[in-house]
Write an enzyme that holds these catalytic residues in place. Sequence first.
Site, PDB file in Angstrom:
ATOM      1  CB  CYS A 263      -0.934   0.006   1.201  1.00 37.11           C
ATOM      2  SG  CYS A 263      -2.205  -1.238   1.082  1.00 37.11           S
ATOM      3  CE  LYS A 266      -1.332  -0.857  -4.865  1.00 37.71           C
ATOM      4  NZ  LYS A 266      -2.670  -0.262  -4.841  1.00 37.71           N
TER       5      LYS A 266
HETATM    6  C1  UDX Z   1      -1.005  -0.143   5.424  1.00 36.45           C
HETATM    7  C2  UDX Z   1      -1.957   0.737   6.232  1.00 36.45           C
HETATM    8  O1  UDX Z   1      -1.598   0.726   7.619  1.00 36.45           O
HETATM    9  C3  UDX Z   1      -3.386   0.316   6.026  1.00 36.45           C
HETATM   10  O2  UDX Z   1      -4.245   1.182   6.713  1.00 36.45           O
HETATM   11  C4  UDX Z   1      -3.663   0.357   4.527  1.00 36.45           C
HETATM   12  O3  UDX Z   1      -4.975   0.137   4.184  1.00 36.45           O
HETATM   13  C5  UDX Z   1      -2.724  -0.578   3.809  1.00 36.45           C
HETATM   14  O4  UDX Z   1      -1.396  -0.171   4.072  1.00 36.45           O
HETATM   15  P1  UDX Z   1       0.183  -2.516   5.702  1.00 36.45           P
HETATM   16  O5  UDX Z   1       0.899  -2.177   4.427  1.00 36.45           O
HETATM   17  O6  UDX Z   1      -0.412  -3.859   5.848  1.00 36.45           O
HETATM   18  O7  UDX Z   1      -0.999  -1.469   5.967  1.00 36.45           O
HETATM   19  O8  UDX Z   1       1.245  -2.359   6.896  1.00 36.45           O
HETATM   20  P2  UDX Z   1       1.624  -1.320   8.043  1.00 36.45           P
HETATM   21  O9  UDX Z   1       1.555  -2.014   9.331  1.00 36.45           O
HETATM   22  O10 UDX Z   1       0.899  -0.045   7.907  1.00 36.45           O
HETATM   23  O11 UDX Z   1       3.189  -1.087   7.716  1.00 36.45           O
HETATM   24  C6  UDX Z   1       3.632  -0.579   6.465  1.00 36.45           C
HETATM   25  C7  UDX Z   1       5.134  -0.445   6.432  1.00 36.45           C
HETATM   26  O12 UDX Z   1       5.577   0.573   7.303  1.00 36.45           O
HETATM   27  C8  UDX Z   1       5.903  -1.704   6.845  1.00 36.45           C
HETATM   28  O13 UDX Z   1       7.009  -1.861   5.995  1.00 36.45           O
HETATM   29  C9  UDX Z   1       6.337  -1.400   8.258  1.00 36.45           C
HETATM   30  O14 UDX Z   1       7.498  -2.104   8.637  1.00 36.45           O
HETATM   31  C10 UDX Z   1       6.590   0.091   8.163  1.00 36.45           C
HETATM   32  N1  UDX Z   1       6.485   0.785   9.455  1.00 36.45           N
HETATM   33  C11 UDX Z   1       5.285   0.893  10.079  1.00 36.45           C
HETATM   34  C12 UDX Z   1       7.632   1.356  10.018  1.00 36.45           C
HETATM   35  O15 UDX Z   1       8.744   1.263   9.471  1.00 36.45           O
HETATM   36  N2  UDX Z   1       7.505   2.033  11.201  1.00 36.45           N
HETATM   37  C13 UDX Z   1       6.328   2.181  11.841  1.00 36.45           C
HETATM   38  O16 UDX Z   1       6.302   2.827  12.895  1.00 36.45           O
HETATM   39  C14 UDX Z   1       5.177   1.580  11.280  1.00 36.45           C
END
Ligand code: UDX
Length: 443
Positions: A263, A266
């Site tokens: 997500c 993109k």
């Molecule tokens: C995300 C959104 O949270 C969600 O609401 C949306 O609809 C889809 O995209 P997701 O991609 O499943 O969800 O994962 P998420 O837990 O949000 O993490 C995304 C990325 O950010 C990961 O690579 C994670 O490691 C990174 N991240 C997240 C960090 O590096 N630090 C953080 O504090 C939080």
Amino acid sequence: MRICMVGTGYVGLVSGACFSEFGVTTVCVDKDEAKIARLRRGEIPIYEPGLEDLVSKNVRAERLSFTGDLNSAVRDADAVFIAVGTPSRRGDGHADLSYVYRAAEEIARGFDGYTVVVTKSTVPVGTGREVERIIRGIRPDADFDVCSNPEFLREGSAISDFMRPDRVVIGTESERARAMMGQLYRPLYLIETPVVVTTLETAELIKYAANSFLATKITFINEIADLCEQVNANVHDVARGIGLDGRIGRKFLHAGPGYGGSCFPKDTLALVRTAQDAGAPMRIVETVVDVNRLRKQSMAERIVSACGGSVDGKTIAILGVTFKPNTDDMRESPALEVIPALQAGGAQVRAYDPAGMAEAARLLQGVTWCQNAYEPLDGADAVAIMTEWNEFRALDLKRVKSLLRVPVMVDLRNIYKPPEMATAGFRYTSIGRPAGVATPEQD
Ligand code: UDX
């Protein structure tokens, strides 16, 4: 109520299963006959904790079913959700909407009686209007409304995100459609979930703005971490110190190797392109995209420098390859940048991941895949933790040290504490935190 979910990818399958759990009769449709056959046998094509049980429970209760026949599924539905893929179009970063528009055409030919057509896929501003136009073009006299209902599901916790959301966004100008959507989400009123009712365009923008803001927040703390490393400060404490300010909030301030997944990369890119096209460029998000790309590429250098400036002829153990824990998703994972860069520097890479190895093995060549967290460490010159899976959080450090040829650990997720690692005799580097000093009493 009856609904039809078009597309049984991540969003469609989770949303369909959850709506059926709410008591709504749900038919999930996909063009991929093999996928439908697997789902009918109770096989879940994605890794999502709790999903298999939820699907089988609702299939047994006859509230949830799977079919390849879109026409009949749409005919009986009060609401039809479009949850097909919107990949980044090769080259220009725009979302590829061909699947959405094709679904709209097929739905137009199938529905009967008043129907709400809902876009659940993340789609650029204006897509809902286009869906409306397509359906109206095919069925000028039909009784329908179009609604945007973006999802905010995180992989790995998608079911609880659906069942206990921070908010539900409903974008439609039609009172009838709003009432229908209210009916569908009725179980959430009991837990007093806020519902944001707005126009189609606003709802579409909310999704992109939310994801881009979160990506910005992560990128901000990642840059603060880089600064911490230069001025001997601790990013963990900075994050806590700023996050306790209610205006900022503590979540999504965890510094790491850069965001990945299906997500954020993109959606940030799509927002940048939409904004440029609209003549209102979003320079902050443009920079976030750039900074995150460079960050992921630079993570291999940290491992190289922890190994004394070269990994040529060395063996590097990698723990975790997915973009985050509790998923088998490798999309845009930092490991896809780091592992090839280490190999290009002459390293042998041995890796383990609890769920992502089958997909990773398709994308990465020359890696020795291992069966548990300790196997890759045997004789390695360094270990790098790339994903914060629970099973890496309490490793037996004595065993880790005895297996490694050199006790070097690069913790790109900050799951260990520098003093504890110094005490355990490791040369430990993490993100944005000063190296620890071994505490004498624990020596
Ligand atoms: C995300 C959104 O949270 C969600 O609401 C949306 O609809 C889809 O995209 P997701 O991609 O499943 O969800 O994962 P998420 O837990 O949000 O993490 C995304 C990325 O950010 C990961 O690579 C994670 O490691 C990174 N991240 C997240 C960090 O590096 N630090 C953080 O504090 C939080």
